[in-house]
Enzyme design. Structure first.
Site, PDB file in Angstrom:
ATOM      1  CB  CYS A  90      46.780  42.289  38.604  1.00 19.69           C
ATOM      2  SG  CYS A  90      47.530  42.969  37.127  1.00 19.69           S
ATOM      3  NE  ARG A 124      48.293  48.547  31.156  1.00 13.71           N
ATOM      4  CZ  ARG A 124      48.745  48.707  32.390  1.00 13.71           C
ATOM      5  NH1 ARG A 124      50.008  49.048  32.593  1.00 13.71           N
ATOM      6  NH2 ARG A 124      47.944  48.559  33.426  1.00 13.71           N
ATOM      7  CG  HIS A 187      41.815  42.270  36.660  1.00 12.61           C
ATOM      8  ND1 HIS A 187      42.132  42.630  37.947  1.00 12.61           N
ATOM      9  CD2 HIS A 187      42.887  42.620  35.911  1.00 12.61           C
ATOM     10  CE1 HIS A 187      43.326  43.192  37.970  1.00 12.61           C
ATOM     11  NE2 HIS A 187      43.820  43.197  36.744  1.00 12.61           N
TER      12      HIS A 187
HETATM   13  N1  GLN Z   1      50.870  47.917  37.996  1.00 14.57           N
HETATM   14  C1  GLN Z   1      50.956  46.546  37.644  1.00 14.57           C
HETATM   15  C2  GLN Z   1      51.347  46.291  36.196  1.00 14.57           C
HETATM   16  O1  GLN Z   1      51.121  47.122  35.348  1.00 14.57           O
HETATM   17  C3  GLN Z   1      49.663  45.843  37.979  1.00 14.57           C
HETATM   18  C4  GLN Z   1      48.495  46.259  37.105  1.00 14.57           C
HETATM   19  C5  GLN Z   1      47.194  45.675  37.589  1.00 14.57           C
HETATM   20  O2  GLN Z   1      47.017  45.430  38.777  1.00 14.57           O
HETATM   21  N2  GLN Z   1      46.240  45.500  36.710  1.00 14.57           N
HETATM   22  O3  GLN Z   1      51.872  45.279  35.900  1.00 14.57           O
END
Ligand code: GLN
Length: 229
Positions: A90, A124, A187
């Site tokens: 990520c 998101r 994750h």
């Molecule tokens: N900040 C990054 C995004 O929002 C990565 C988020 C994360 O590592 N889960 O894309």
């Protein structure tokens, strides 16, 4: 001490989503087979050693991600040129690319270790993910939570293809691989939930590995795959 050295890069900044568990999974899978292994954490202010065998970068929020990207320095690139294996998740994945734009619209240089580029998605991506891998391992499971979407350039190949979830977000691809450098939005921690992916990375360093008891992991995967979420 000695044996296989697993370097966790800035877990205090890139540890929001429990990805430190990738280190625990690798160390466990080596030691359970009698292979000595050592975990090294790179803390803010320390330089990344270039003598490790496997490097891990985890997820993090935008601010921590930008800080981490400025702190990593040349040690990781030297390790990659020595054929080290890298798994970046990520925020870590985005940092390894050529550039990433945060959710506020500010563009940042990446480390250029993967030919990928990240820009914000319209919304998101949050939820469970199931991925048919392009590497020789079983179906990958985990969860995602990111705003960035990632486009692959000519030198990077997808890690796999999403059958559930968003992944890279700009096509049905998920993650990237380029030589021994792997990036993913999974994750879980990914290597705890996907033991054959963990062994795939380890085998790049130590060669073929004997099977081990994965009863717990098999049950955790079955639960993920059957979950209606
Ligand atoms: N900040 C990054 C995004 O929002 C990565 C988020 C994360 O590592 N889960 O894309």
């Amino acid at each position: 001490m000695g044996g296989v050295i697993v370097v966790n890069v800035l877990p205090r900044l890139l540890g929001t989503y429990g990805d430190v568990g990738n280190e625990l999974a690798l160390l466990h899978r080596l030691r359970a087979r009698g292979i000595p292994a050592e975990g090294v954490h790179v803390e803010p202010g320390e330089s990344v050693p270039d003598s490790g065998d496997i490097y891990l970068l985890g997820g993090g929020e935008d601010r921590a991600q930008v800080l981490a990207s400025r702190m990593i320095g040349a040690g990781l690139a030297r390790a990659v040129s020595r054929n080290a294996v890298v798994l970046a998740v990520c925020a870590g994945y985005q940092i390894l690319g050529t550039s990433f734009t945060d959710s506020g619209g500010a563009a940042h240089s990446g480390l250029g270790l993967l030919d990928v580029e990240t820009r914000p998605l319209p919304q998101r991506a949050v939820g469970e993910m199931v991925v048919e891998p392009a590497v020789p391992v079983g179906t990958l499971v985990g969860f995602e939570n990111h705003r960035g979407g990632t486009t692959l350039g000519a030198d990077a190949q997808p890690l796999g293809w999403v059958t559930k979830g968003v992944g890279n977000g700009v096509s049905s691809s998920e993650g990237a691989q380029q030589g021994r450098v792997f990036g993913t939005y999974l994750h879980g921690p990914a290597l705890a939930l996907n033991p054959d992916f963990a062994d795939h990375l380890l085998s790049l360093v130590v060669g073929d590995l004997p099977p081990m008891d994965d009863g717990y992991e098999v049950r955790a995967r079955a639960h993920r795959l059957s979950s209606p979420v």
